[in-house]
Design a protein around this motif. Structure first.
Motif, short mmCIF file in Angstrom:
data_model
loop_
_atom_site.label_atom_id
_atom_site.label_comp_id
_atom_site.label_asym_id
_atom_site.label_seq_id
_atom_site.Cartn_x
_atom_site.Cartn_y
_atom_site.Cartn_z
N ASP A 183 0.82 -1.22 0.00
CA ASP A 183 0.00 0.00 0.00
C ASP A 183 0.85 1.26 0.00
OD1 ASP A 183 0.98 -0.32 2.53
OD2 ASP A 183 -0.94 -0.05 3.57
N GLU A 184 1.98 1.19 -0.66
CA GLU A 184 2.84 2.37 -0.86
C GLU A 184 3.69 2.14 -2.09
OE1 GLU A 184 6.76 1.57 1.88
OE2 GLU A 184 4.95 2.22 2.94
N ALA A 185 4.12 3.21 -2.72
CA ALA A 185 4.97 3.10 -3.91
C ALA A 185 6.40 2.74 -3.51
CB ALA A 185 4.97 4.42 -4.67
N TYR A 186 7.04 1.96 -4.35
CA TYR A 186 8.46 1.68 -4.15
C TYR A 186 9.28 2.90 -4.56
CZ TYR A 186 7.48 -3.20 -3.18
OH TYR A 186 7.03 -4.36 -2.59
N THR A 187 10.31 3.20 -3.77
CA THR A 187 11.18 4.33 -4.07
C THR A 187 12.63 3.92 -3.84
OG1 THR A 187 11.17 5.21 -1.80
CG2 THR A 187 9.42 5.98 -3.30
#
Length: 266
Positions: A183-187
């Motif tokens: 539930d979060e973008a990979y960075t």
């Protein structure tokens, strides 16, 4: 005779082009995309890269429409399709090169795969399974520069060539048995910790029934067995044991669970 020769040559060229397209669709070809390899233990950093991509638009969509179990509210996602399209358009206008750090490349292609998969489901929603979509993984659907990549091409032609087996727990195929959609973008700034989290959560989830002597694990460990290496050698059990709360005996025989392709819909 000359006419027959020319016809044969033409047929050969057509078949060659079709073969190239099939190879690309199957993911054997990277279609010119960079496949920089992780050379040692991956660290999270935004340094030493020609670019630092902003994935915040995708991050907001994930936080809004994906729950802590990785289940997706596709009906609600459909209402935000314009924002999803905007994010995919932003990615399509980038031109990944080997001047990008391996961290940026991993985050870019993982997010691209996941966002494009959600887009594919939203376009065809409602449906029971991604497998109901013709050529879900083999058709060129994802624009990057002047190339149209397939989902299979992103996974097999790019990500699997980057020497980072944890990608298998980061990309999501919109199905119940898949590793959950984070539930979060990979960075690049968090990529190592995020890959560790995804791998740890998947291995210790109900997608596997792990015991010391009779382990029954996800078919992902069968399909991509050659990717799971420890100390440079293929060793699926040793790889799992790096993350599993229950350790598998080294001489145990793995069996594999049936894969549930039903949609990971909330």
């Amino acid at each position: 005779m000359k006419t027959i020769f020319n016809l044969a040559t033409l047929l050969f060229l057509v078949c060659s082009l079709q073969s190239c397209n099939l190879l690309s669709a199957a993911g054997i070809s990277s279609q010119g995309q960079p496949t920089k390899k992780v050379q040692s233990n991956l660290t999270s950093t935004t340094a030493n890269s020609a670019v630092n991509i902003d994935h915040s638009q995708w991050d907001k969509l994930l936080k809004k429409h994906v729950n802590s179990d990785g289940m997706v509210d596709y009906k609600a996602f459909k209402k935000d399709e314009a924002k999803l399209d905007g994010y995919l358009k932003m990615l399509s206008e980038k031109n990944p090169t080997n001047n990008w750090s391996v961290q940026e490349l991993l985050a870019f292609y993982i997010n691209l795969y996941n966002a494009a998969t959600v887009k594919l489901i939203v376009e065809n929603y409602p449906l029971k399974s991604i497998k109901d979509i013709d050529g879900a993984w083999t058709k060129g659907r994802v624009a990057v520069g002047d190339k149209m990549l397939s989902l299979g091409g992103i996974e097999n032609g790019i990500l699997r060539k980057m020497n980072e087996p944890r990608i298998h727990f980061a990309i999501n195929c919109a199905s119940i048995s898949c590793p959950k959609l984070l539930d979060e973008a990979y960075t690049a700034a968090k990529i190592n910790e995020q890959l560790d989290r995804a791998t740890n959560e998947f291995i210790n989830s109900d997608k596997n029934d792990i015991s010391a002597s009779n382990p029954k694990v996800s078919s992902i460990f069968d399909w991509y067995a050659k990717d799971y290496k420890v100390n440079g050698k293929q060793d699926v059990i040793a790889f799992i044991n790096q993350y599993s709360n229950t350790k598998i005996n080294a001489n145990a025989t793995l069996s594999y669970k049936n894969y549930d392709w039903n949609l990971n819909d909330q």
